[in-house]
Design an enzyme around this catalytic site. Structure first.
Site, mmCIF file in Angstrom:
data_model
loop_
_atom_site.group_PDB
_atom_site.id
_atom_site.type_symbol
_atom_site.label_atom_id
_atom_site.label_comp_id
_atom_site.label_asym_id
_atom_site.label_seq_id
_atom_site.Cartn_x
_atom_site.Cartn_y
_atom_site.Cartn_z
ATOM 1 N N TYR A 1 -1.894 -0.326 10.525
ATOM 2 C CA TYR A 1 -2.017 -0.730 9.125
ATOM 3 C C TYR A 1 -0.828 -0.210 8.320
ATOM 4 O O TYR A 1 -0.209 -0.951 7.541
ATOM 5 C CB TYR A 1 -3.328 -0.198 8.545
ATOM 6 C CG TYR A 1 -3.560 -0.591 7.106
ATOM 7 C CD1 TYR A 1 -4.132 -1.823 6.792
ATOM 8 C CD2 TYR A 1 -3.219 0.252 6.060
ATOM 9 C CE1 TYR A 1 -4.348 -2.199 5.475
ATOM 10 C CE2 TYR A 1 -3.423 -0.109 4.742
ATOM 11 C CZ TYR A 1 -3.990 -1.332 4.453
ATOM 12 O OH TYR A 1 -4.192 -1.697 3.143
ATOM 13 N N SER B 1 0.857 -1.184 0.000
ATOM 14 C CA SER B 1 0.000 0.000 0.000
ATOM 15 C C SER B 1 0.893 1.233 0.000
ATOM 16 O O SER B 1 2.016 1.192 0.522
ATOM 17 C CB SER B 1 -0.908 0.017 1.232
ATOM 18 O OG SER B 1 -1.558 1.269 1.373
#
Length: 252
Positions: free
Chosen positions: A163, A150
């Site tokens: 995250y 990501s």
């Protein structure tokens, strides 16, 4: 949309029941590959998607298993490899934000031990478990691994501190596995920006508008956009390994 001839190639997609994973399953199968769609044991969407794609004449089978569980991750890789008759590509796509809404970085109390464990066991340790289990089969066919990282792992704001940290770890793991498995197996990652998926559908519109304002292509990514980059890294990119390919419409 690019294409490739994947006839005779065997692919395992973890977290393949929805979103990016399902888009990848669909694209790789439509290119002629035999695909194992991994899904959580209690997620009926996996078998339903596999049955729907099989009815189209595609070679897709469902394989249950949770990459966050030691032993279960290794078992699902073994089951998929045996069912497919080998393994050419592992797409480490399974991941979780562990929250339906973004959590502000200032909210440190929300980052509990349990939250961290859920994030790391799925997003970071899970891909390692699967890669280690798949390594012998991938070496035998000089295959490839593609991890779903990501832009949150590259310094952009993510859905939470945990995250973002997990995806940063996955970027580093990609480089480390590339070294460990070279020259037999190429290991790369994709780093999506904000993708239009069931998870992000419920995000605050202000957060989406902020991303769109910084995105050159003036739209959120579709799961198919990320799957296309995965196909490039898995079926092409013969001289790329240890790299993380940003797919965010120019936002960075």
């Amino acid at each position: 949309m690019i294409s490739a001839d994947l006839r005779g190639r065997c692919i395992l997609v973890t977290g393949g029941a929805s979103g990016i994973g399902l888009a990848a399953v669909t694209l790789f199968a439509r290119c002629g590959g035999s695909v194992a769609l991994n899904h959580l044991p209690d997620d009926a969407r996996g078998p339903e998607a596999a049955a729907r794609l099989s009815a189209e004449g595609l070679q897709v089978r469902a394989v249950a298993g949770n990459v966050a569980v030691p032993g279960e991750a290794e078992a699902l890789v073994a089951t998929a490899t045996d069912a497919l008759g080998g393994l050419d590509v592992l797409l480490n796509n399974a991941g979780t934000p562990a929250s339906l809404q973004p959590i502000e970085f200032t909210d440190l109390d929300a980052m509990t031990e349990e939250f961290w464990q859920t994030i790391l066991s799925t997003n970071l340790i899970g891909p390692y478990r699967c890669a280690r289990a798949a390594a012998p089969a991938l070496r035998a066919r000089r295959g490839a691994i593609v991890n779903t990282a990501s832009v949150a792992g590259l310094g952009r704001r993510g859905s939470s501190i945990a995250y973002s940290a997990s995806k940063a770890g996955l970027v580093n793991l990609t480089r480390s596995l590339a070294r460990a498995l070279a020259p037999d197996v190429r290991v790369n990652a994709v780093a999506p920006g904000l993708v239009q998926t069931p998870w992000t559908d419920g995000w605050p519109q202000e957060r989406k508008d902020d991303t769109l304002a910084r995105t050159m292509l003036a739209r959120l990514a579709r799961p198919e956009d990320i799957a296309e980059a995965m196909l490039f890294l898995a079926a092409g990119a013969a001289y790329m390994t240890g790299e993380t390919l940003v797919v965010d419409g120019g936002a960075t």
